[in-house]
Write a protein that holds these residues in place. Sequence first.
Motif, PDB file in Angstrom:
ATOM      1  N   TYR A 265     -13.250   3.263   2.040  1.00 30.04           N
ATOM      2  CA  TYR A 265     -13.625   1.886   1.753  1.00 30.04           C
ATOM      3  C   TYR A 265     -12.956   1.481   0.442  1.00 30.04           C
ATOM      4  O   TYR A 265     -13.156   2.114  -0.593  1.00 30.04           O
ATOM      5  N   GLY A 266     -12.127   0.448   0.503  1.00 29.42           N
ATOM      6  CA  GLY A 266     -11.437  -0.005  -0.692  1.00 29.42           C
ATOM      7  C   GLY A 266     -10.442  -1.096  -0.344  1.00 29.42           C
ATOM      8  O   GLY A 266     -10.487  -1.685   0.740  1.00 29.42           O
ATOM      9  N   THR A 267      -9.546  -1.364  -1.232  1.00 31.25           N
ATOM     10  CA  THR A 267      -8.560  -2.414  -0.997  1.00 31.25           C
ATOM     11  C   THR A 267      -7.404  -1.863  -0.161  1.00 31.25           C
ATOM     12  O   THR A 267      -7.182  -0.642  -0.116  1.00 31.25           O
ATOM     13  N   PRO A 268      -6.663  -2.741   0.506  1.00 31.94           N
ATOM     14  CA  PRO A 268      -5.477  -2.289   1.250  1.00 31.94           C
ATOM     15  C   PRO A 268      -4.488  -1.541   0.358  1.00 31.94           C
ATOM     16  O   PRO A 268      -3.839  -0.593   0.813  1.00 31.94           O
ATOM     17  N   THR A 269      -4.372  -1.942  -0.899  1.00 27.91           N
ATOM     18  CA  THR A 269      -3.461  -1.267  -1.825  1.00 27.91           C
ATOM     19  C   THR A 269      -3.904   0.172  -2.070  1.00 27.91           C
ATOM     20  O   THR A 269      -3.077   1.097  -2.098  1.00 27.91           O
ATOM     21  N   GLU A 270      -5.207   0.375  -2.218  1.00 23.50           N
ATOM     22  CA  GLU A 270      -5.722   1.728  -2.446  1.00 23.50           C
ATOM     23  C   GLU A 270      -5.505   2.616  -1.224  1.00 23.50           C
ATOM     24  O   GLU A 270      -5.173   3.804  -1.355  1.00 23.50           O
ATOM     25  N   LEU A 271      -5.664   2.051  -0.038  1.00 23.58           N
ATOM     26  CA  LEU A 271      -5.413   2.821   1.179  1.00 23.58           C
ATOM     27  C   LEU A 271      -3.921   3.122   1.318  1.00 23.58           C
ATOM     28  O   LEU A 271      -3.539   4.235   1.718  1.00 23.58           O
ATOM     29  N   THR A 272      -3.097   2.170   0.950  1.00 23.36           N
ATOM     30  CA  THR A 272      -1.652   2.381   1.006  1.00 23.36           C
ATOM     31  C   THR A 272      -1.232   3.504   0.074  1.00 23.36           C
ATOM     32  O   THR A 272      -0.358   4.318   0.402  1.00 23.36           O
ATOM     33  N   ASP A 273      -1.857   3.585  -1.088  1.00 16.70           N
ATOM     34  CA  ASP A 273      -1.553   4.670  -2.031  1.00 16.70           C
ATOM     35  C   ASP A 273      -1.836   6.032  -1.409  1.00 16.70           C
ATOM     36  O   ASP A 273      -1.071   6.989  -1.602  1.00 16.70           O
ATOM     37  N   LYS A 274      -2.925   6.130  -0.665  1.00 20.49           N
ATOM     38  CA  LYS A 274      -3.253   7.396   0.007  1.00 20.49           C
ATOM     39  C   LYS A 274      -2.203   7.742   1.059  1.00 20.49           C
ATOM     40  O   LYS A 274      -1.793   8.901   1.200  1.00 20.49           O
ATOM     41  N   ILE A 275      -1.786   6.734   1.834  1.00 19.69           N
ATOM     42  CA  ILE A 275      -0.782   6.960   2.878  1.00 19.69           C
ATOM     43  C   ILE A 275       0.559   7.333   2.249  1.00 19.69           C
ATOM     44  O   ILE A 275       1.262   8.231   2.737  1.00 19.69           O
ATOM     45  N   ASN A 276       0.920   6.682   1.151  1.00 21.83           N
ATOM     46  CA  ASN A 276       2.169   7.021   0.459  1.00 21.83           C
ATOM     47  C   ASN A 276       2.142   8.432  -0.103  1.00 21.83           C
ATOM     48  O   ASN A 276       3.159   9.139  -0.102  1.00 21.83           O
ATOM     49  N   CYS A 277       0.970   8.831  -0.587  1.00 27.38           N
ATOM     50  CA  CYS A 277       0.819  10.195  -1.104  1.00 27.38           C
ATOM     51  C   CYS A 277       1.017  11.217   0.017  1.00 27.38           C
ATOM     52  O   CYS A 277       1.618  12.269  -0.184  1.00 27.38           O
ATOM     53  N   TYR A 278       0.546  10.867   1.199  1.00 26.70           N
ATOM     54  CA  TYR A 278       0.650  11.773   2.353  1.00 26.70           C
ATOM     55  C   TYR A 278       2.078  11.815   2.888  1.00 26.70           C
ATOM     56  O   TYR A 278       2.591  12.884   3.227  1.00 26.70           O
ATOM     57  N   THR A 279       2.737  10.652   2.960  1.00 22.72           N
ATOM     58  CA  THR A 279       4.065  10.566   3.591  1.00 22.72           C
ATOM     59  C   THR A 279       5.210  10.761   2.613  1.00 22.72           C
ATOM     60  O   THR A 279       6.357  10.934   3.044  1.00 22.72           O
TER      61      THR A 279
END
Length: 354
Positions: A265-279
């Motif tokens: 649960y958070g902002t789209p930017t925060e979720l994007t940061d997680k995806i960028n960290c993974y990819t």
Amino acid sequence: MEKLKTITCEEIMNTPLEPIEYCVENLIAEGLYILAGAPKIGKSWLSLDICLSIAKGNNVLGQNTKQGTALYLCLEDSMTRLQNRLYEFTDEPTEHLHFSIMADTIGNGLEMQIRKFKSAYQDLRIVVIDTLQKVRNCEDSNYGNDYRDLTVIKNLVDELKITIILVHHTRKCKDTDPFNMISGSTGLRGCSDGAFVLSVKDKQSYEASLYCEGRDIESREIKLKFNSEQHRWICVADSITQPEKFDDEIITALVSVIQEEKSFYGTPTELTDKINCYTKRSYIANVVSKKILQSKFRLEKQNIIFEMKRTNGTRKIEVKYVSADSDDSADKNISACENIADPVTNVENTLVSR
């Protein structure tokens, strides 16, 4: 006077919609297309190859196809000529490809004929009408007539969610823009979702270029060579490289993150940061949000649901992993779509009306 139906920017950006379907990957999407070329250069061979490939689920022009029923209205051919062409292609018939050498005209029964065929074959993917001129009632190709005739077919395409390709001719005069050579007014291109122009270098060389443009496809030039033994156009070069599977990477990363963390649960930017960290990539938030929104049905199959909303003026996204037997499972708690059911209908109606 009926009140104008509108929908807000936020409702559009928060409402999951069905993704665009392609019957030929990256090349032919749902919609209305024109395939134009000079007479007797191989448009019908290409049209038949596209239909047969979709019916069998085989590749065509180097692209994957989505298998389904195909209907080919070959209105300038006889059954004998059609039979000869089919045997040049294959010795294995398919029940998913249908033909007709006669059809009604636009506004005088053609639309009902295609509707009835779609009712009988729900997996109908593509209809090829060869040629456009055989189903028109008007000889005068001015802008108004061209746009009016194609609007009828375009509305049918949107209603049935299929692809229709209209085989047409090009002008004799050359032009630096191959699409300007399509016979008729600009109303044809304006109303259609895309166009293909088959241009042969010379009939002895068996070489050609297929120029492609459209709302849902990339503009490109595909170099072709006609295989006289197989009687089909073969892709020898493409002006664009095959797109990388970034879309799949985003969703694969999201699934892995949520399966591990169970929720976000958070902002789209925060979720994007997680995806960028993974990819290990640098996606931006609007790209990730769009892909998630358009992958709603794919995510539900993996027991992942999401909701996009605004809290205290800030756009937030909630993503959860639910087990198949959970009370929170996807069939009971789908996503934001349930909370804004009316906007879904309004969005679809608005887009169709355009």
